[in-house]
Design a protein around this motif. Structure first.
Motif, PDB file in Angstrom:
ATOM      1  N   THR A   1      50.967  54.523  59.986  1.00 15.38           N
ATOM      2  CA  THR A   1      50.841  55.969  60.699  1.00 15.38           C
ATOM      3  C   THR A   1      49.849  56.844  60.211  1.00 15.38           C
ATOM      4  OG1 THR A   1      52.598  56.308  59.439  1.00 15.38           O
ATOM      5  CG2 THR A   1      53.243  55.508  61.532  1.00 15.38           C
ATOM      6  N   SER A   2      49.252  56.458  58.994  1.00 21.45           N
ATOM      7  CA  SER A   2      48.170  57.068  58.174  1.00 21.45           C
ATOM      8  C   SER A   2      46.892  56.318  58.051  1.00 21.45           C
ATOM      9  CB  SER A   2      48.858  57.543  56.741  1.00 21.45           C
ATOM     10  OG  SER A   2      50.038  58.478  56.826  1.00 21.45           O
ATOM     11  N   VAL A   3      45.997  56.990  58.247  1.00 16.05           N
ATOM     12  CA  VAL A   3      44.601  56.200  58.184  1.00 16.05           C
ATOM     13  C   VAL A   3      43.822  56.921  57.314  1.00 16.05           C
ATOM     14  CG1 VAL A   3      44.832  55.209  60.371  1.00 16.05           C
ATOM     15  CG2 VAL A   3      43.883  57.316  60.248  1.00 16.05           C
ATOM     16  N   VAL A   4      42.855  56.083  56.563  1.00 14.36           N
ATOM     17  CA  VAL A   4      41.961  57.062  55.682  1.00 14.36           C
ATOM     18  C   VAL A   4      41.030  57.437  56.599  1.00 14.36           C
ATOM     19  CG1 VAL A   4      40.479  56.503  53.679  1.00 14.36           C
ATOM     20  CG2 VAL A   4      42.528  55.394  53.850  1.00 14.36           C
ATOM     21  N   VAL A   5      40.272  58.762  56.390  1.00 17.49           N
ATOM     22  CA  VAL A   5      39.174  59.306  57.245  1.00 17.49           C
ATOM     23  C   VAL A   5      38.186  59.503  56.290  1.00 17.49           C
ATOM     24  CG1 VAL A   5      40.884  60.095  58.993  1.00 17.49           C
ATOM     25  CG2 VAL A   5      40.520  61.494  57.309  1.00 17.49           C
ATOM     26  N   GLY A   6      36.968  59.855  56.951  1.00 18.37           N
ATOM     27  CA  GLY A   6      35.776  60.195  56.167  1.00 18.37           C
ATOM     28  C   GLY A   6      35.093  58.984  55.692  1.00 18.37           C
ATOM     29  N   ASP A   7      35.054  57.870  56.589  1.00 21.11           N
ATOM     30  CA  ASP A   7      34.297  56.856  56.184  1.00 21.11           C
ATOM     31  C   ASP A   7      34.996  56.056  54.951  1.00 21.11           C
ATOM     32  OD1 ASP A   7      32.505  57.007  58.285  1.00 21.11           O
ATOM     33  OD2 ASP A   7      31.109  58.405  57.128  1.00 21.11           O
ATOM     34  N   GLY A   8      36.273  56.215  54.889  1.00 22.18           N
ATOM     35  CA  GLY A   8      36.944  55.670  53.822  1.00 22.18           C
ATOM     36  C   GLY A   8      36.556  56.091  52.397  1.00 22.18           C
ATOM     37  N   LYS A   9      36.038  57.341  52.118  1.00 21.25           N
ATOM     38  CA  LYS A   9      35.347  57.648  50.834  1.00 21.25           C
ATOM     39  C   LYS A   9      36.482  57.735  49.816  1.00 21.25           C
ATOM     40  CE  LYS A   9      32.733  60.994  48.543  1.00 21.25           C
ATOM     41  NZ  LYS A   9      31.527  60.952  48.131  1.00 21.25           N
ATOM     42  N   VAL A  10      36.261  57.372  48.661  1.00 17.95           N
ATOM     43  CA  VAL A  10      37.519  57.591  47.676  1.00 17.95           C
ATOM     44  C   VAL A  10      36.695  58.445  46.819  1.00 17.95           C
ATOM     45  CG1 VAL A  10      38.568  56.466  45.684  1.00 17.95           C
ATOM     46  CG2 VAL A  10      37.992  55.104  47.832  1.00 17.95           C
ATOM     47  N   PHE A  11      37.789  59.534  46.537  1.00 12.85           N
ATOM     48  CA  PHE A  11      37.471  60.687  45.556  1.00 12.85           C
ATOM     49  C   PHE A  11      37.641  60.496  43.992  1.00 12.85           C
ATOM     50  CE2 PHE A  11      37.341  62.173  49.794  1.00 12.85           C
ATOM     51  CZ  PHE A  11      36.117  62.794  50.211  1.00 12.85           C
ATOM     52  N   LYS A  12      37.171  61.036  43.022  1.00 16.07           N
ATOM     53  CA  LYS A  12      37.558  60.641  41.875  1.00 16.07           C
ATOM     54  C   LYS A  12      38.484  61.887  41.389  1.00 16.07           C
ATOM     55  CE  LYS A  12      33.576  58.148  40.278  1.00 16.07           C
ATOM     56  NZ  LYS A  12      32.313  58.085  39.374  1.00 16.07           N
ATOM     57  N   THR A  13      38.446  63.078  41.982  1.00 12.26           N
ATOM     58  CA  THR A  13      39.398  64.081  41.532  1.00 12.26           C
ATOM     59  C   THR A  13      39.965  64.821  42.759  1.00 12.26           C
ATOM     60  OG1 THR A  13      37.495  65.814  41.636  1.00 12.26           O
ATOM     61  CG2 THR A  13      37.996  64.778  39.586  1.00 12.26           C
ATOM     62  N   ARG A  14      41.041  65.282  42.512  1.00  8.14           N
ATOM     63  CA  ARG A  14      41.827  66.069  43.885  1.00  8.14           C
ATOM     64  C   ARG A  14      40.979  67.163  44.239  1.00  8.14           C
ATOM     65  NH1 ARG A  14      46.358  65.567  45.634  1.00  8.14           N
ATOM     66  NH2 ARG A  14      47.445  66.968  46.962  1.00  8.14           N
TER      67      ARG A  14
ATOM     68  N   ALA B   1      46.756  54.131  31.239  1.00  3.23           N
ATOM     69  CA  ALA B   1      47.760  54.583  32.462  1.00  3.23           C
ATOM     70  C   ALA B   1      47.124  55.749  33.000  1.00  3.23           C
ATOM     71  CB  ALA B   1      49.180  54.540  32.401  1.00  3.23           C
ATOM     72  N   ALA B   2      46.667  56.824  32.214  1.00  5.91           N
ATOM     73  CA  ALA B   2      46.372  58.112  32.530  1.00  5.91           C
ATOM     74  C   ALA B   2      45.276  58.071  33.344  1.00  5.91           C
ATOM     75  CB  ALA B   2      46.130  59.073  31.324  1.00  5.91           C
ATOM     76  N   TYR B   3      44.183  57.045  32.620  1.00  5.24           N
ATOM     77  CA  TYR B   3      42.814  56.985  33.172  1.00  5.24           C
ATOM     78  C   TYR B   3      42.942  56.244  34.617  1.00  5.24           C
ATOM     79  CZ  TYR B   3      40.479  59.184  29.281  1.00  5.24           C
ATOM     80  OH  TYR B   3      40.040  59.880  28.376  1.00  5.24           O
ATOM     81  N   ALA B   4      43.939  55.450  34.810  1.00  9.70           N
ATOM     82  CA  ALA B   4      43.953  54.476  36.088  1.00  9.70           C
ATOM     83  C   ALA B   4      44.167  55.295  37.367  1.00  9.70           C
ATOM     84  CB  ALA B   4      45.175  53.663  35.825  1.00  9.70           C
ATOM     85  N   GLN B   5      44.573  56.485  37.336  1.00  6.55           N
ATOM     86  CA  GLN B   5      44.998  57.328  38.207  1.00  6.55           C
ATOM     87  C   GLN B   5      43.475  58.230  38.545  1.00  6.55           C
ATOM     88  OE1 GLN B   5      46.938  57.194  40.588  1.00  6.55           O
ATOM     89  NE2 GLN B   5      46.157  59.038  41.525  1.00  6.55           N
ATOM     90  N   THR B   6      42.713  57.528  39.165  1.00  9.77           N
ATOM     91  CA  THR B   6      41.220  58.494  39.542  1.00  9.77           C
ATOM     92  C   THR B   6      41.102  58.230  40.771  1.00  9.77           C
ATOM     93  OG1 THR B   6      40.151  56.474  38.600  1.00  9.77           O
ATOM     94  CG2 THR B   6      40.614  58.180  36.993  1.00  9.77           C
ATOM     95  N   GLU B   7      41.893  57.742  41.818  1.00 13.35           N
ATOM     96  CA  GLU B   7      41.471  57.785  43.192  1.00 13.35           C
ATOM     97  C   GLU B   7      42.133  58.709  44.026  1.00 13.35           C
ATOM     98  OE1 GLU B   7      41.801  53.353  44.121  1.00 13.35           O
ATOM     99  OE2 GLU B   7      39.979  53.014  43.123  1.00 13.35           O
ATOM    100  N   PHE B   8      41.513  59.406  44.807  1.00 19.40           N
ATOM    101  CA  PHE B   8      42.204  60.042  45.923  1.00 19.40           C
ATOM    102  C   PHE B   8      41.749  59.696  47.260  1.00 19.40           C
ATOM    103  CE2 PHE B   8      42.672  62.299  41.885  1.00 19.40           C
ATOM    104  CZ  PHE B   8      43.989  62.857  41.910  1.00 19.40           C
TER     105      PHE B   8
END
Length: 74
Positions: A46-59, A17-24
């Motif tokens: 009302t909220s859209v993903v910006v930056g070409d939809g890039k998914v980040f691994k850390t905050r 469960a801890a490793y599952a949370q790796t998307e920001f």
């Protein structure tokens, strides 16, 4: 032996469960044009993903990435 197996299974579930949370995501509120970092992909309009939809691994990566996204730089 049985107690050990139950403990090992519980530890594996908690670790997974801890490793599952790796998307920001960097999202922008469409009404205020303010960007924020979220840990779940938005499901509202009302909220859209910006930056070409890039998914980040850390905050921290998301914070750095947000600085380079033009619609977020004020």
């Amino acid at each position: 032996m049985r107690t050990f197996l139950i403990s090992a299974a519980a530890a594996a579930i908690m670790t997974g469960a801890a490793y599952a949370q790796t998307e920001f995501y960097v999202v922008q509120d469409t009404s205020t044009k303010k960007c924020t970092i979220v840990d779940k992909k938005p499901t509202t309009t009302t909220s859209v993903v910006v930056g070409d939809g890039k998914v980040f691994k850390t905050r921290a990566e998301a914070e750095t990435g947000m600085k380079t996204i033009k619609v977020c730089a004020h």
